[in-house]
Scaffold this motif. Structure first.
Motif, PDB file in Angstrom:
ATOM      1  N   ARG A 350       0.830  -1.208   0.000  1.00  0.00           N
ATOM      2  CA  ARG A 350       0.000   0.000   0.000  1.00  0.00           C
ATOM      3  C   ARG A 350       0.863   1.255   0.000  1.00  0.00           C
ATOM      4  O   ARG A 350       0.597   2.217  -0.734  1.00  0.00           O
ATOM      5  CB  ARG A 350      -0.919  -0.005   1.222  1.00  0.00           C
ATOM      6  CG  ARG A 350      -1.991  -1.090   1.166  1.00  0.00           C
ATOM      7  CD  ARG A 350      -2.913  -0.964   2.365  1.00  0.00           C
ATOM      8  NE  ARG A 350      -3.972  -1.971   2.314  1.00  0.00           N
ATOM      9  CZ  ARG A 350      -4.893  -2.113   3.250  1.00  0.00           C
ATOM     10  NH1 ARG A 350      -4.903  -1.294   4.316  1.00  0.00           N
ATOM     11  NH2 ARG A 350      -5.826  -3.049   3.150  1.00  0.00           N
ATOM     12  N   ARG A 351       1.886   1.244   0.827  1.00  0.00           N
ATOM     13  CA  ARG A 351       2.777   2.400   0.882  1.00  0.00           C
ATOM     14  C   ARG A 351       3.481   2.604  -0.450  1.00  0.00           C
ATOM     15  O   ARG A 351       3.638   3.735  -0.919  1.00  0.00           O
ATOM     16  CB  ARG A 351       3.800   2.205   1.999  1.00  0.00           C
ATOM     17  CG  ARG A 351       4.784   3.357   2.140  1.00  0.00           C
ATOM     18  CD  ARG A 351       5.697   3.127   3.344  1.00  0.00           C
ATOM     19  NE  ARG A 351       6.687   4.177   3.459  1.00  0.00           N
ATOM     20  CZ  ARG A 351       7.863   4.195   2.806  1.00  0.00           C
ATOM     21  NH1 ARG A 351       8.165   3.209   1.996  1.00  0.00           N
ATOM     22  NH2 ARG A 351       8.698   5.209   2.988  1.00  0.00           N
ATOM     23  N   ARG A 352       3.890   1.502  -1.093  1.00  0.00           N
ATOM     24  CA  ARG A 352       4.582   1.624  -2.376  1.00  0.00           C
ATOM     25  C   ARG A 352       3.651   2.191  -3.448  1.00  0.00           C
ATOM     26  O   ARG A 352       4.055   3.052  -4.233  1.00  0.00           O
ATOM     27  CB  ARG A 352       5.136   0.267  -2.805  1.00  0.00           C
ATOM     28  CG  ARG A 352       5.929   0.333  -4.103  1.00  0.00           C
ATOM     29  CD  ARG A 352       6.577  -1.008  -4.456  1.00  0.00           C
ATOM     30  NE  ARG A 352       7.321  -0.905  -5.681  1.00  0.00           N
ATOM     31  CZ  ARG A 352       8.564  -0.424  -5.803  1.00  0.00           C
ATOM     32  NH1 ARG A 352       9.196   0.027  -4.716  1.00  0.00           N
ATOM     33  NH2 ARG A 352       9.175  -0.363  -6.970  1.00  0.00           N
ATOM     34  N   ARG A 353       2.411   1.707  -3.474  1.00  0.00           N
ATOM     35  CA  ARG A 353       1.463   2.238  -4.461  1.00  0.00           C
ATOM     36  C   ARG A 353       1.210   3.720  -4.237  1.00  0.00           C
ATOM     37  O   ARG A 353       1.061   4.501  -5.192  1.00  0.00           O
ATOM     38  CB  ARG A 353       0.157   1.447  -4.405  1.00  0.00           C
ATOM     39  CG  ARG A 353       0.252   0.064  -5.037  1.00  0.00           C
ATOM     40  CD  ARG A 353      -1.136  -0.511  -5.247  1.00  0.00           C
ATOM     41  NE  ARG A 353      -1.805  -0.801  -3.988  1.00  0.00           N
ATOM     42  CZ  ARG A 353      -1.748  -1.974  -3.360  1.00  0.00           C
ATOM     43  NH1 ARG A 353      -1.049  -2.964  -3.899  1.00  0.00           N
ATOM     44  NH2 ARG A 353      -2.391  -2.155  -2.230  1.00  0.00           N
ATOM     45  N   LEU A 354       1.166   4.140  -2.966  1.00  0.00           N
ATOM     46  CA  LEU A 354       0.963   5.544  -2.651  1.00  0.00           C
ATOM     47  C   LEU A 354       2.144   6.385  -3.138  1.00  0.00           C
ATOM     48  O   LEU A 354       1.956   7.459  -3.743  1.00  0.00           O
ATOM     49  CB  LEU A 354       0.788   5.721  -1.136  1.00  0.00           C
ATOM     50  CG  LEU A 354       0.605   7.160  -0.644  1.00  0.00           C
ATOM     51  CD1 LEU A 354      -0.658   7.774  -1.245  1.00  0.00           C
ATOM     52  CD2 LEU A 354       0.550   7.207   0.888  1.00  0.00           C
ATOM     53  N   VAL A 355       3.375   5.890  -2.918  1.00  0.00           N
ATOM     54  CA  VAL A 355       4.574   6.620  -3.365  1.00  0.00           C
ATOM     55  C   VAL A 355       4.588   6.736  -4.878  1.00  0.00           C
ATOM     56  O   VAL A 355       4.876   7.808  -5.439  1.00  0.00           O
ATOM     57  CB  VAL A 355       5.843   5.923  -2.846  1.00  0.00           C
ATOM     58  CG1 VAL A 355       7.088   6.558  -3.463  1.00  0.00           C
ATOM     59  CG2 VAL A 355       5.911   6.003  -1.327  1.00  0.00           C
ATOM     60  N   LEU A 356       4.265   5.645  -5.561  1.00  0.00           N
ATOM     61  CA  LEU A 356       4.246   5.672  -7.024  1.00  0.00           C
ATOM     62  C   LEU A 356       3.192   6.658  -7.543  1.00  0.00           C
ATOM     63  O   LEU A 356       3.428   7.370  -8.521  1.00  0.00           O
ATOM     64  CB  LEU A 356       3.975   4.270  -7.582  1.00  0.00           C
ATOM     65  CG  LEU A 356       5.112   3.254  -7.432  1.00  0.00           C
ATOM     66  CD1 LEU A 356       4.640   1.863  -7.864  1.00  0.00           C
ATOM     67  CD2 LEU A 356       6.323   3.674  -8.259  1.00  0.00           C
ATOM     68  N   GLY A 357       2.059   6.676  -6.897  1.00  0.00           N
ATOM     69  CA  GLY A 357       1.019   7.614  -7.309  1.00  0.00           C
ATOM     70  C   GLY A 357       1.433   9.057  -7.109  1.00  0.00           C
ATOM     71  O   GLY A 357       1.184   9.920  -7.972  1.00  0.00           O
ATOM     72  N   VAL A 358       2.087   9.344  -5.984  1.00  0.00           N
ATOM     73  CA  VAL A 358       2.549  10.708  -5.723  1.00  0.00           C
ATOM     74  C   VAL A 358       3.616  11.113  -6.739  1.00  0.00           C
ATOM     75  O   VAL A 358       3.636  12.248  -7.236  1.00  0.00           O
ATOM     76  CB  VAL A 358       3.097  10.811  -4.285  1.00  0.00           C
ATOM     77  CG1 VAL A 358       3.781  12.160  -4.064  1.00  0.00           C
ATOM     78  CG2 VAL A 358       1.967  10.623  -3.274  1.00  0.00           C
ATOM     79  N   LEU A 359       4.520  10.164  -7.082  1.00  0.00           N
ATOM     80  CA  LEU A 359       5.597  10.483  -8.021  1.00  0.00           C
ATOM     81  C   LEU A 359       5.087  10.714  -9.436  1.00  0.00           C
ATOM     82  O   LEU A 359       5.786  11.320 -10.264  1.00  0.00           O
ATOM     83  CB  LEU A 359       6.624   9.340  -8.034  1.00  0.00           C
ATOM     84  CG  LEU A 359       7.483   9.200  -6.776  1.00  0.00           C
ATOM     85  CD1 LEU A 359       8.400   7.993  -6.902  1.00  0.00           C
ATOM     86  CD2 LEU A 359       8.311  10.468  -6.544  1.00  0.00           C
ATOM     87  N   LEU A 360       3.886  10.259  -9.722  1.00  0.00           N
ATOM     88  CA  LEU A 360       3.331  10.507 -11.047  1.00  0.00           C
ATOM     89  C   LEU A 360       3.066  11.997 -11.294  1.00  0.00           C
ATOM     90  O   LEU A 360       3.038  12.445 -12.443  1.00  0.00           O
ATOM     91  CB  LEU A 360       2.027   9.718 -11.228  1.00  0.00           C
ATOM     92  CG  LEU A 360       2.170   8.255 -11.622  1.00  0.00           C
ATOM     93  CD1 LEU A 360       0.801   7.591 -11.677  1.00  0.00           C
ATOM     94  CD2 LEU A 360       2.858   8.137 -12.989  1.00  0.00           C
TER      95      LEU A 360
END
Length: 674
Positions: A350-360
């Motif tokens: 979940r944390r990784r998906r959140l980081v990837l979404g923010v980096l988009l």
């Protein structure tokens, strides 16, 4: 009624009464038979050398070659190849307009360099980790800073399209050869044909069918890059422990279930090795693709070579290496991460998906900015490339002057001690003597399984009317493959036993495998001149990295339990390597020898450009002169037959040795042809 008599106790039996274990008569060792065949060959050669050698000069051709030339010229494009070419052109043109070339009326691609770097960096982090993301960002920035952004993107596009086709076509074939030995024999034969036939030979056919440009570049790259993923992935899937297979069978799993849930996951590491080899093989075709106007970094390398400018060719050549390292590390890290996640490791999903979404968000901003700001769309010009080129030229002059004497001594030692005697025996013998001797050696070394391939290949070499040239190439191939395997065993074992050594040497291997041979041919030519030895050095540099990696992978794959068991018995390091690791890595050693041989043969044509002559020169001359296309084709097929013959003999010898190692049973009258 009779009374049963109890057998005497063991302690009551006289020691002399216990019969010794039966021992079969040991047959004569194979190496003795090899010496016998060689002695007979030399004896007949000494009184018949120079006769019936079927020598044919470089500009002469037979009626058979002329008929082949007429047949080649009769081929032309057809509706099927036109559809394929249009499809490839559509894909490549779309991607080029997206990230590489201007799209009028815009003076830049649809997505500028800043947006491309941002997207590539995000993908590197998404599939791997931060270290890979930084490696990807640095690699892409280097393409622009050295002034080769458009050429680099073109090469990346051609390579990606070719590798994508190779995976789509090759992985199902790898699964097929893993589950069906019969299919494996036929598919392997086709792979040998693709991997051993010089690229310049099938470049002739592809050029006739597809014309010049991206379609020809993609098809040629695909043909050359397909065999590694099929061979290596098929080997990994097939090499899963039989005990594991039996366990899955006992649970009632079907073949698809066993493949998807057991064999393919357990062969993940070897499959990634196959993918990496396919990527590196595709990148190595950059120069060949430039011959038919294929887009990419091959064009500036070829232009520099025509001007004999080592530095100017080195810069784009090193950028090809950078791209190869980037793709290799990215695929490897992505595989390791997915394996770790599948076992429950890694960071919180979940944390990784959140980081990837923010980096988009910053990625989207970079893409938007690159579409509207010229400085973010086109890389500013720099003088880095010329500065590096001038420094490289100066350094190369100093280096060649310093090692010229030592290089000449080494070249003379190999030439006079190994190359010349072997060539005299192979090429100056009457063709019928070489035919018979090679057939006998194939039978002695490989046994009965080697008879049919040896007979067919030797007969084919005779019928192609290039016997003398084929013997010269066979001589160079054997010497080069021997040198490759010496390096593979020494460095591969070292890398397999030490992670630190692996981290240091692997980038060097990637450089040797991905840098275009045409680039390092310039310093090699300066050191050794246009000779056979120059061709051998080029072949060794190109073939050794793949063999070394495969040996290292096999050594590393030996279970730790087995290593610990050997150490507990007091085994020395040398005993551990020779008695445990190398025998258990036999499959990888055979595969390394096979790949080393095929990579050596693939360099035969380039050897013809640097003074090796023989079949390589025949291919080049046939490509440049349409009237001699038949002779060039015959030369290419002769190279293929040499590769198949040596490969089949080595495989038969390895299987024979493996069977003897497993059985270890007494034999009566052990015959050498079994």
């Amino acid at each position: 009624m009779t009374t049963a008599t109890a057998p005497p106790a063991v302690d009551s039996v006289e020691p002399d009464a216990v019969p010794p274990p039966a021992r079969g008569r040991r047959g004569i060792p194979r190496w003795v038979w090899v010496l016998v065949v060689l002695a007979g060959w030399v004896a007949v050669w000494s009184v018949s050398k120079g006769t019936h050698t079927l020598f044919l000069s470089g500009t002469d051709q037979t009626d058979f070659h002329a008929r082949l030339s007429d047949r080649v010229s009769s081929y032309s494009s057809n509706p099927v190849t036109e559809v394929i070419a249009d499809f490839i052109n559509a894909i490549v043109d779309f991607l080029r307009e997206l990230i590489a070339i201007p799209t009028p009326p815009r003076p830049a691609p649809a997505v500028g360099w800043l947006g491309v770097v941002a997207i590539a960096t995000w993908i590197g982090y998404a599939i791997a980790n931060w270290r890979i993301a930084l490696l990807v960002a640095g690699s892409f920035l280097s393409f622009g800073l050295f002034g080769y952004w458009e050429d680099s993107m073109d090469l990346l596009i051609v390579t990606s399209v070719s590798v994508a086709f190779a995976v789509v076509i090759g992985f199902p074939l790898a699964v097929w050869i893993a589950i069906s030995p019969r299919a494996g024999r036929w598919i392997t034969l086709g792979l040998d044909l693709l991997q051993t036939m010089p690229t310049f030979v099938y470049l002739m056919f592809v050029f006739v069918l597809f014309g010049i440009g991206a379609p020809t570049a993609v098809v040629c790259t695909l043909a050359y890059a397909l065999p590694p993923i099929v061979r290596i992935s098929g080997f990994g899937i097939r090499d899963v422990s039989p005990a594991t297979i039996e366990a899955t069978n006992s649970l009632g799993q079907t073949t698809p279930q066993r493949l998807l849930k057991v064999q393919i996951p357990m062969a993940r590491r070897t499959i990634i090795v196959g993918l990496n080899q396919t990527i590196l093989a595709a990148l190595s075709m950059a120069i060949v693709a430039s011959y038919i106007n294929g887009p990419g970094l091959g064009k500036p390398v070829l232009a520099a070579l025509t001007e004999n400018d080592f530095g100017a060719g080195l810069v784009p050549g090193l950028l090809i290496v950078v791209m190869g390292i980037m793709l290799d590390r990215t695929t490897t890290a992505a595989s390791e991460r997915s394996e770790r996640v599948s076992r429950g490791g890694g960071e919180d999903p979940r944390r990784r998906r959140l980081v990837l979404g923010v980096l988009l968000v910053p990625v989207a901003v970079a893409v938007w900015y690159s579409r509207y700001a010229i400085d973010a769309a086109k890389f500013p010009e720099t003088s880095w490339a010329r500065s590096v080129a001038d420094t490289a030229n100066s350094w190369m002059e100093s280096f060649t002057s310093a090692v010229d004497t030592a290089a000449g001594t080494f070249s003379d030692a190999i030439s006079y001690g190994l190359l010349n005697p072997m060539q005299s025996l192979l090429a100056e013998s009457p063709w019928w003597l070489s035919f018979a001797a090679l057939l006998l050696l194939a039978v002695v070394i490989g046994g009965r399984r080697a008879v049919v391939p040896a007979v067919l290949c030797l007969t084919g070499l005779y019928l192609l009317d290039l016997w003398h040239d084929a013997m010269i190439v066979l001589n160079m191939t054997l010497v080069a493959t021997l040198l490759v395997m010496v390096l593979a065993l020494v460095l591969g074992v070292w890398m397999g036993r030490s992670r630190t050594v692996d981290l240091v040497i692997r980038p060097v291997l990637d450089a040797g495998q991905t840098i275009p041979a045409f680039v390092y041919l310039i310093p090699v030519l300066a050191l050794f001149g246009p000779t056979r030895f120059t061709a051998i050095v080029a072949a060794v540099v190109y073939a050794a990295p793949a063999a070394i990696k495969l040996v290292a992978d096999g050594i590393r794959g030996v279970p730790d339990v087995v290593i610990e068991a050997g150490r507990s018995t007091g085994s020395t390091t040398w005993q551990e390597i020779t008695k445990v690791q190398l025998p258990m890595a036999r499959g990888s050693l055979v595969l390394a020898t096979n790949q080393g041989l095929l990579y050596v043969l693939s360099m035969v044509v380039i050897g013809g450009l640097v003074g090796a002559g023989a079949l390589g020169y025949d291919v080049i001359y046939g490509l440049a002169h349409s009237d001699y296309a038949g002779k060039g084709l015959a030369a290419g097929l002769s190279i293929v037959l040499l590769g198949i013959m040596i490969d089949r003999v080595m495989r038969a010898a390895a299987d024979r040795a493996g069977a003897g190692e497993l059985q270890r049973q007494p034999r009566t009258g052990g015959r050498w042809w079994r």
